[in-house]
Scaffold this motif. Structure first.
Motif, mmCIF file in Angstrom:
data_model
loop_
_atom_site.group_PDB
_atom_site.id
_atom_site.type_symbol
_atom_site.label_atom_id
_atom_site.label_comp_id
_atom_site.label_asym_id
_atom_site.label_seq_id
_atom_site.Cartn_x
_atom_site.Cartn_y
_atom_site.Cartn_z
ATOM 1 N N THR A 15 1.001 -1.460 0.028
ATOM 2 C CA THR A 15 0.117 0.239 -0.099
ATOM 3 C C THR A 15 0.954 1.280 -0.091
ATOM 4 O O THR A 15 0.648 2.207 -0.698
ATOM 5 C CB THR A 15 -1.143 0.166 1.162
ATOM 6 N N LEU A 16 1.891 1.171 0.839
ATOM 7 C CA LEU A 16 2.811 2.373 0.944
ATOM 8 C C LEU A 16 3.552 2.649 -0.442
ATOM 9 O O LEU A 16 3.947 3.816 -0.742
ATOM 10 C CB LEU A 16 3.890 2.305 2.035
ATOM 11 N N MET A 17 3.811 1.377 -1.186
ATOM 12 C CA MET A 17 4.647 1.564 -2.464
ATOM 13 C C MET A 17 3.626 2.212 -3.640
ATOM 14 O O MET A 17 4.010 3.086 -4.103
ATOM 15 C CB MET A 17 5.074 0.195 -2.741
ATOM 16 N N LEU A 18 2.209 1.859 -3.424
ATOM 17 C CA LEU A 18 1.645 2.284 -4.191
ATOM 18 C C LEU A 18 1.229 4.065 -4.118
ATOM 19 O O LEU A 18 1.212 4.639 -5.098
ATOM 20 C CB LEU A 18 0.102 1.887 -3.958
ATOM 21 N N ARG A 19 1.171 4.349 -2.734
ATOM 22 C CA ARG A 19 1.114 5.611 -2.444
ATOM 23 C C ARG A 19 2.344 6.403 -2.809
ATOM 24 O O ARG A 19 2.362 7.532 -3.187
ATOM 25 C CB ARG A 19 0.991 5.860 -0.996
ATOM 26 N N PHE A 20 3.684 5.692 -2.743
ATOM 27 C CA PHE A 20 4.847 6.280 -3.149
ATOM 28 C C PHE A 20 4.784 6.615 -4.703
ATOM 29 O O PHE A 20 5.263 7.603 -5.163
ATOM 30 C CB PHE A 20 6.258 5.480 -2.814
ATOM 31 N N ARG A 21 4.388 5.764 -5.557
ATOM 32 C CA ARG A 21 4.211 5.864 -6.919
ATOM 33 C C ARG A 21 3.252 6.999 -7.344
ATOM 34 O O ARG A 21 3.646 7.659 -8.174
ATOM 35 C CB ARG A 21 3.673 4.635 -7.664
ATOM 36 N N GLU A 22 2.006 6.978 -6.464
ATOM 37 C CA GLU A 22 0.953 8.038 -6.717
ATOM 38 C C GLU A 22 1.796 9.295 -6.361
ATOM 39 O O GLU A 22 1.439 10.332 -7.321
ATOM 40 C CB GLU A 22 0.280 7.783 -5.846
ATOM 41 N N LEU A 23 2.423 9.824 -5.437
ATOM 42 C CA LEU A 23 3.155 10.986 -5.002
ATOM 43 C C LEU A 23 4.357 11.188 -6.061
ATOM 44 O O LEU A 23 4.276 12.485 -6.427
ATOM 45 C CB LEU A 23 3.685 10.668 -3.489
ATOM 46 N N ALA A 24 4.811 10.249 -6.424
ATOM 47 C CA ALA A 24 5.999 10.448 -7.558
ATOM 48 C C ALA A 24 5.436 11.022 -8.895
ATOM 49 O O ALA A 24 5.717 11.827 -9.206
ATOM 50 C CB ALA A 24 6.738 9.073 -7.860
ATOM 51 N N GLY A 25 4.056 10.471 -9.100
ATOM 52 C CA GLY A 25 3.442 11.033 -10.489
ATOM 53 C C GLY A 25 2.832 12.463 -10.353
ATOM 54 O O GLY A 25 2.911 13.138 -11.186
ATOM 55 N N ASP A 26 2.316 12.496 -9.094
ATOM 56 C CA ASP A 26 1.810 14.141 -8.629
ATOM 57 C C ASP A 26 3.066 14.977 -8.721
ATOM 58 O O ASP A 26 3.099 16.173 -9.532
ATOM 59 C CB ASP A 26 1.365 14.075 -7.340
ATOM 60 N N PHE A 27 4.213 14.618 -8.327
ATOM 61 C CA PHE A 27 5.469 15.422 -8.429
ATOM 62 C C PHE A 27 5.864 15.809 -9.770
ATOM 63 O O PHE A 27 5.956 16.912 -10.206
ATOM 64 C CB PHE A 27 6.599 14.812 -7.516
ATOM 65 N N ILE A 28 5.567 14.671 -10.601
ATOM 66 C CA ILE A 28 6.164 14.779 -11.942
ATOM 67 C C ILE A 28 5.153 15.540 -12.632
ATOM 68 O O ILE A 28 5.718 16.509 -13.523
ATOM 69 C CB ILE A 28 6.100 13.303 -12.699
ATOM 70 N N ARG A 29 3.901 15.597 -12.413
ATOM 71 C CA ARG A 29 2.875 16.549 -13.130
ATOM 72 C C ARG A 29 3.149 17.966 -12.729
ATOM 73 O O ARG A 29 3.115 18.713 -13.559
ATOM 74 C CB ARG A 29 1.504 16.022 -12.911
ATOM 75 N N HIS A 30 3.407 18.260 -11.301
ATOM 76 C CA HIS A 30 3.694 19.479 -10.792
ATOM 77 C C HIS A 30 5.007 20.260 -11.365
ATOM 78 O O HIS A 30 4.945 21.179 -11.725
ATOM 79 C CB HIS A 30 3.622 19.703 -9.516
ATOM 80 N N ARG A 31 6.023 19.236 -11.564
ATOM 81 C CA ARG A 31 7.320 19.872 -12.182
ATOM 82 C C ARG A 31 7.183 20.137 -13.599
ATOM 83 O O ARG A 31 7.692 21.151 -13.922
ATOM 84 C CB ARG A 31 8.275 18.702 -11.869
ATOM 85 N N ASP A 32 6.424 19.062 -14.421
ATOM 86 C CA ASP A 32 6.368 19.704 -15.768
ATOM 87 C C ASP A 32 5.353 20.830 -15.752
ATOM 88 O O ASP A 32 5.823 21.573 -16.838
ATOM 89 C CB ASP A 32 5.636 18.390 -16.449
ATOM 90 N N ALA A 33 4.484 21.092 -15.047
ATOM 91 C CA ALA A 33 3.725 22.132 -15.088
ATOM 92 C C ALA A 33 4.631 23.632 -14.788
ATOM 93 O O ALA A 33 4.494 24.521 -15.529
ATOM 94 C CB ALA A 33 2.551 22.439 -14.193
ATOM 95 N N LEU A 34 5.412 23.296 -13.817
ATOM 96 C CA LEU A 34 6.410 24.296 -13.659
ATOM 97 C C LEU A 34 7.374 24.715 -14.620
ATOM 98 O O LEU A 34 7.697 25.795 -14.904
ATOM 99 C CB LEU A 34 7.052 23.922 -12.206
ATOM 100 N N ARG A 35 7.765 23.574 -15.535
ATOM 101 C CA ARG A 35 8.886 23.799 -16.529
ATOM 102 C C ARG A 35 7.930 24.487 -17.641
ATOM 103 O O ARG A 35 8.636 25.367 -18.351
ATOM 104 C CB ARG A 35 9.238 22.356 -16.773
ATOM 105 N N HIS A 165 3.524 22.616 -1.821
ATOM 106 C CA HIS A 165 2.581 21.730 -1.222
ATOM 107 C C HIS A 165 2.912 20.218 -1.875
ATOM 108 O O HIS A 165 2.732 19.356 -1.272
ATOM 109 C CB HIS A 165 1.069 21.635 -1.254
ATOM 110 N N SER A 166 3.529 20.252 -3.023
ATOM 111 C CA SER A 166 3.892 18.916 -3.730
ATOM 112 C C SER A 166 5.283 18.301 -3.158
ATOM 113 O O SER A 166 5.510 17.159 -3.322
ATOM 114 C CB SER A 166 4.074 19.367 -5.004
ATOM 115 N N ILE A 167 5.878 19.065 -2.175
ATOM 116 C CA ILE A 167 7.284 18.635 -1.701
ATOM 117 C C ILE A 167 6.803 17.384 -0.634
ATOM 118 O O ILE A 167 6.151 17.821 0.127
ATOM 119 C CB ILE A 167 8.038 19.633 -1.065
ATOM 120 N N GLY A 168 7.279 16.453 -0.932
ATOM 121 C CA GLY A 168 7.131 15.288 0.236
ATOM 122 C C GLY A 168 7.696 15.468 1.379
ATOM 123 O O GLY A 168 7.256 14.782 2.310
ATOM 124 N N ASP A 169 8.709 16.339 1.667
ATOM 125 C CA ASP A 169 9.030 16.790 2.994
ATOM 126 C C ASP A 169 8.146 17.669 3.568
ATOM 127 O O ASP A 169 7.405 18.356 3.020
ATOM 128 C CB ASP A 169 10.634 17.305 2.906
#
Length: 201
Positions: A15-35, A165-169
């Motif tokens: 479950t935590l692995m799936l959450r990690f992958r979900e958060l990674a996807g969110d981060f990538i989307r936000h990073r791409d929007a920033l770019r 808000h998208s930063i995991g820390d």
């Protein structure tokens, strides 16, 4: 990732692995929007440096996850503590630098808007009543431009907040007096305080 190290239940770990992958996807989307945003040369340079730091951090996090899933928790813990977390800190520092650049750009835009506004009113005063029609026209343009600049500033501020808000820390932002001005969602969870409760402390 750290939670994956702490749980022994394989289902909870999945479950935590799936959450990690979900958060990674969110981060990538936000990073791409920033770019995709229009960036100043200074911001583009900071983004390029950030891209390199993200690549290192991502590779380290993936390495930790691989070691956890292959049952090498001790190795994973060492990589996480000694390499991955410091790499994440560097990413956070670069995001902070990017936010600072955006804040400076915002401040320059506000000052430019104020200067334009002051010049427009100076012109209106000099022309007097004889040019009242012209003064009204100029005022309309200035107010419209100021509103557009304020909307653009609000959009930039919102984008910076989304990035934060998208930063995991956990991130806690303070003013120059050390009073809390912002907590991201992770900081709220870790401290047990909401942003409303912590603001100004």
């Amino acid at each position: 990732v750290q939670s994956m190290l702490l749980v022994g239940d394989p289902f909870e770990r999945d479950t935590l692995m799936l959450r990690f992958r979900e958060l990674a996807g969110d981060f990538i989307r936000h990073r791409d929007a920033l770019r995709a945003m229009r960036l100043s040369p200074e911001e583009a340079q900071a983004m390029e440096a950030l891209r390199a730091k993200i690549a290192v951090s991502t590779a380290l996090m993936e390495e930790v996850v691989d070691r956890v899933t292959s049952g090498r928790e001790f190795e994973a813990d060492n990589v996480l503590i000694q390499q991955a977390i410091p790499a994440q800190d560097e990413v956070s520092a670069h995001f902070s630098e990017l936010i600072a650049l955006q804040n400076r750009a915002t401040e320059r835009a506000v000052n430019a808007a104020r200067a334009a506004y002051a010049r427009a009113w100076g012109t209106v005063a000099a022309l007097g009543l004889a040019a009242l029609g012209l003064a009204v026209g100029i005022s309309f343009v200035v107010v419209r431009r100021t509103a557009a600049v304020e909307r653009a500033l609000a959009t930039e501020r919102d984008r910076a907040e989304v990035t934060l808000h998208s930063i995991g820390d956990a991130v806690i932002t303070t003013d120059e007096m050390g009073r809390v001005s912002h907590l991201n969602a992770t900081a709220e969870r870790l401290t047990g305080w909401t942003l409303a409760e912590a603001r100004g402390r």
